[in-house]
Design a protein around this motif. Sequence first.
Motif, PDB file in Angstrom:
ATOM      1  N   VAL A  45       0.866  -1.182   0.000  1.00  0.00           N
ATOM      2  CA  VAL A  45       0.000   0.000   0.000  1.00  0.00           C
ATOM      3  C   VAL A  45       0.898   1.226   0.000  1.00  0.00           C
ATOM      4  N   SER A  46       0.417   2.321  -0.583  1.00  0.00           N
ATOM      5  CA  SER A  46       1.188   3.563  -0.615  1.00  0.00           C
ATOM      6  C   SER A  46       0.695   4.508   0.471  1.00  0.00           C
ATOM      7  N   MET A  47       1.623   4.931   1.346  1.00  0.00           N
ATOM      8  CA  MET A  47       1.287   5.865   2.419  1.00  0.00           C
ATOM      9  C   MET A  47       2.385   6.902   2.556  1.00  0.00           C
ATOM     10  N   HIS A  48       1.982   8.162   2.660  1.00  0.00           N
ATOM     11  CA  HIS A  48       2.946   9.250   2.813  1.00  0.00           C
ATOM     12  C   HIS A  48       4.032   9.170   1.737  1.00  0.00           C
ATOM     13  N   SER A  49       3.602   8.890   0.515  1.00  0.00           N
ATOM     14  CA  SER A  49       4.479   8.862  -0.668  1.00  0.00           C
ATOM     15  C   SER A  49       5.487   7.722  -0.663  1.00  0.00           C
ATOM     16  N   SER A  50       5.268   6.708   0.158  1.00  0.00           N
ATOM     17  CA  SER A  50       6.166   5.550   0.184  1.00  0.00           C
ATOM     18  C   SER A  50       5.354   4.261   0.120  1.00  0.00           C
ATOM     19  N   ASN A  51       5.904   3.260  -0.552  1.00  0.00           N
ATOM     20  CA  ASN A  51       5.278   1.941  -0.544  1.00  0.00           C
ATOM     21  C   ASN A  51       5.537   1.262   0.795  1.00  0.00           C
ATOM     22  N   VAL A  52       4.498   0.644   1.330  1.00  0.00           N
ATOM     23  CA  VAL A  52       4.579   0.005   2.641  1.00  0.00           C
ATOM     24  C   VAL A  52       4.040  -1.426   2.539  1.00  0.00           C
ATOM     25  N   ALA A  53       4.719  -2.378   3.166  1.00  0.00           N
ATOM     26  CA  ALA A  53       4.243  -3.764   3.200  1.00  0.00           C
ATOM     27  C   ALA A  53       3.039  -3.864   4.134  1.00  0.00           C
ATOM     28  N   ARG A  54       1.975  -4.494   3.662  1.00  0.00           N
ATOM     29  CA  ARG A  54       0.755  -4.612   4.470  1.00  0.00           C
ATOM     30  C   ARG A  54       0.914  -5.692   5.539  1.00  0.00           C
ATOM     31  N   LEU A  55       0.052  -5.623   6.545  1.00  0.00           N
ATOM     32  CA  LEU A  55       0.138  -6.500   7.715  1.00  0.00           C
ATOM     33  C   LEU A  55      -1.039  -7.463   7.775  1.00  0.00           C
ATOM     34  N   ILE A  56      -0.811  -8.606   8.410  1.00  0.00           N
ATOM     35  CA  ILE A  56      -1.913  -9.490   8.766  1.00  0.00           C
ATOM     36  C   ILE A  56      -1.490 -10.324   9.978  1.00  0.00           C
ATOM     37  N   PHE A  57      -2.426 -10.555  10.883  1.00  0.00           N
ATOM     38  CA  PHE A  57      -2.178 -11.398  12.047  1.00  0.00           C
ATOM     39  C   PHE A  57      -2.619 -12.823  11.734  1.00  0.00           C
ATOM     40  N   VAL A  58      -1.960 -13.779  12.373  1.00  0.00           N
ATOM     41  CA  VAL A  58      -2.298 -15.196  12.191  1.00  0.00           C
ATOM     42  C   VAL A  58      -2.674 -15.786  13.537  1.00  0.00           C
ATOM     43  N   GLU A  59      -3.830 -16.421  13.579  1.00  0.00           N
ATOM     44  CA  GLU A  59      -4.332 -16.998  14.821  1.00  0.00           C
ATOM     45  C   GLU A  59      -4.216 -18.517  14.796  1.00  0.00           C
ATOM     46  N   GLY A  60      -3.605 -19.065  15.840  1.00  0.00           N
ATOM     47  CA  GLY A  60      -3.579 -20.507  16.027  1.00  0.00           C
ATOM     48  C   GLY A  60      -4.667 -20.889  17.011  1.00  0.00           C
ATOM     49  N   PRO A  61      -5.839 -21.309  16.537  1.00  0.00           N
ATOM     50  CA  PRO A  61      -6.997 -21.483  17.421  1.00  0.00           C
ATOM     51  C   PRO A  61      -6.933 -22.715  18.324  1.00  0.00           C
ATOM     52  N   GLY A  62      -5.946 -23.575  18.115  1.00  0.00           N
ATOM     53  CA  GLY A  62      -5.921 -24.819  18.891  1.00  0.00           C
ATOM     54  C   GLY A  62      -5.263 -24.682  20.235  1.00  0.00           C
ATOM     55  N   ASN A  63      -5.616 -23.636  20.978  1.00  0.00           N
ATOM     56  CA  ASN A  63      -4.987 -23.439  22.286  1.00  0.00           C
ATOM     57  C   ASN A  63      -5.966 -22.783  23.246  1.00  0.00           C
ATOM     58  N   PRO A  64      -5.770 -22.921  24.544  1.00  0.00           N
ATOM     59  CA  PRO A  64      -6.719 -22.391  25.537  1.00  0.00           C
ATOM     60  C   PRO A  64      -6.755 -20.873  25.604  1.00  0.00           C
ATOM     61  N   ASN A  65      -5.777 -20.191  25.011  1.00  0.00           N
ATOM     62  CA  ASN A  65      -5.750 -18.732  25.041  1.00  0.00           C
ATOM     63  C   ASN A  65      -6.384 -18.102  23.805  1.00  0.00           C
ATOM     64  N   LYS A  66      -7.017 -18.916  22.955  1.00  0.00           N
ATOM     65  CA  LYS A  66      -7.426 -18.408  21.643  1.00  0.00           C
ATOM     66  C   LYS A  66      -8.334 -17.175  21.731  1.00  0.00           C
ATOM     67  N   ASP A  67      -9.236 -17.142  22.690  1.00  0.00           N
ATOM     68  CA  ASP A  67     -10.147 -15.996  22.798  1.00  0.00           C
ATOM     69  C   ASP A  67      -9.390 -14.720  23.186  1.00  0.00           C
ATOM     70  N   LYS A  68      -8.466 -14.848  24.138  1.00  0.00           N
ATOM     71  CA  LYS A  68      -7.681 -13.684  24.556  1.00  0.00           C
ATOM     72  C   LYS A  68      -6.701 -13.271  23.463  1.00  0.00           C
ATOM     73  N   ASN A  69      -6.086 -14.264  22.795  1.00  0.00           N
ATOM     74  CA  ASN A  69      -5.210 -13.949  21.670  1.00  0.00           C
ATOM     75  C   ASN A  69      -5.967 -13.157  20.614  1.00  0.00           C
ATOM     76  N   ALA A  70      -7.155 -13.662  20.268  1.00  0.00           N
ATOM     77  CA  ALA A  70      -7.963 -13.024  19.226  1.00  0.00           C
ATOM     78  C   ALA A  70      -8.399 -11.619  19.644  1.00  0.00           C
ATOM     79  N   ALA A  71      -8.734 -11.454  20.935  1.00  0.00           N
ATOM     80  CA  ALA A  71      -9.175 -10.134  21.421  1.00  0.00           C
ATOM     81  C   ALA A  71      -8.059  -9.099  21.280  1.00  0.00           C
ATOM     82  N   LEU A  72      -6.829  -9.505  21.596  1.00  0.00           N
ATOM     83  CA  LEU A  72      -5.698  -8.588  21.458  1.00  0.00           C
ATOM     84  C   LEU A  72      -5.455  -8.246  19.987  1.00  0.00           C
TER      85      LEU A  72
END
Length: 366
Positions: A262-289
């Motif tokens: 994506v282009s921001m402030h006249s510079s190309n920037v790499a976009r972000l994405i989070f990855v969730e590993g749902p097979g754990n007891p913290n999945k709801d808190k991980n996802a909330a963060l």
Amino acid sequence: MLKNKNTKGKIYTSLSLSLLLTLSVPLTAKAGTEDTVSFDKSMYYIEVMKNALPLLKSMNLDEDDMAEADFSLTDKFLEMMGLDVNSPLSIVSREFNLIKDGDPKGIARDTTTPFTLNPFKLNENNIIKNTDVKTTDSNTPVDYTKIAEVYNAKLKKTLNPAKPEVLIYHTHTTESYKPYAANVSDDQSKTVVAVGDVIANELEKNYGIAVIHDKTVHNMVFNKSYARSGETLDKYLNKYKDFKVIIDLHRDGGPKKEDVTVSMHSSNVARLIFVEGPGNPNKDKNAALMKKLVNIGQSLFPGLIRPGNQGDYGIYVHNNGTKFNQQKSPNALLLEVGSENNTLEEAKTSGVYVARILAEYINGKQ
């Protein structure tokens, strides 16, 4: 006896196939650069043995590692022949003379002009504009005239090195960016480690947030990467108990550049994405963060975060029981910055934006 013969025949067939494919590894390795050969050969062996002897998969392969191993025997063989299934032009260009000679209308390419594949051009809808209101991939109207400046001096506080609040580490430490090979093991200034350095430096210098950036190489044996990075994470959790944010920093593999830039402030920037590993007891808190960070990012920098694969924007969810070490802390995240099709500078620039998002979450009124 017939059953035994059939069983033996299948075993011999499997072993013969394994031997044949294994002997072809040098040919496959030849298709890559020196930096990628080791990784490709390792994954090649794994895929060959996994297909020929499924028992080995159940005994030795970590599903968390294999969930992220975007490796295909078919793609490797096509690569050996100079074909890229993700680039139709690589196929068409090989047959260009045939297409030209068989053109019923006599339309032929100008032979005085060299044939070149189209260079990267940023899609119009990936450019942040200051004149109109558009809709992001999340179908939420966004006013592009209200893009925040990257740095916010109001968020700075006094640094306390004795109390680190952010831990950054890398399960796949050798993941790298253009113009370098996809995996570089001998120079961390070319890899996701360099992006981690930007985030850590920005957080400490500009926001007073103490950071531990661990640069241990965990993926020299790829199918043990998460087990090894998990040991590193345990070491810090035992010492500091927990952090406000724990980031396993990666870059994605496969997406086209226009989808991760994506282009921001006249510079190309790499976009972000989070990855969730749902097979754990913290999945709801991980996802909330993750959702909190996504919301901050979308509010400040519309378009910086990529859409997810399910209901939550900005989060890619694996549904095969993976954990990605997120079971170790409710504050553990996996963040992917761009893909191998981004340049290193685009990824490092993105690190400045990541730091601002984290500072808003840690130092702001969240």
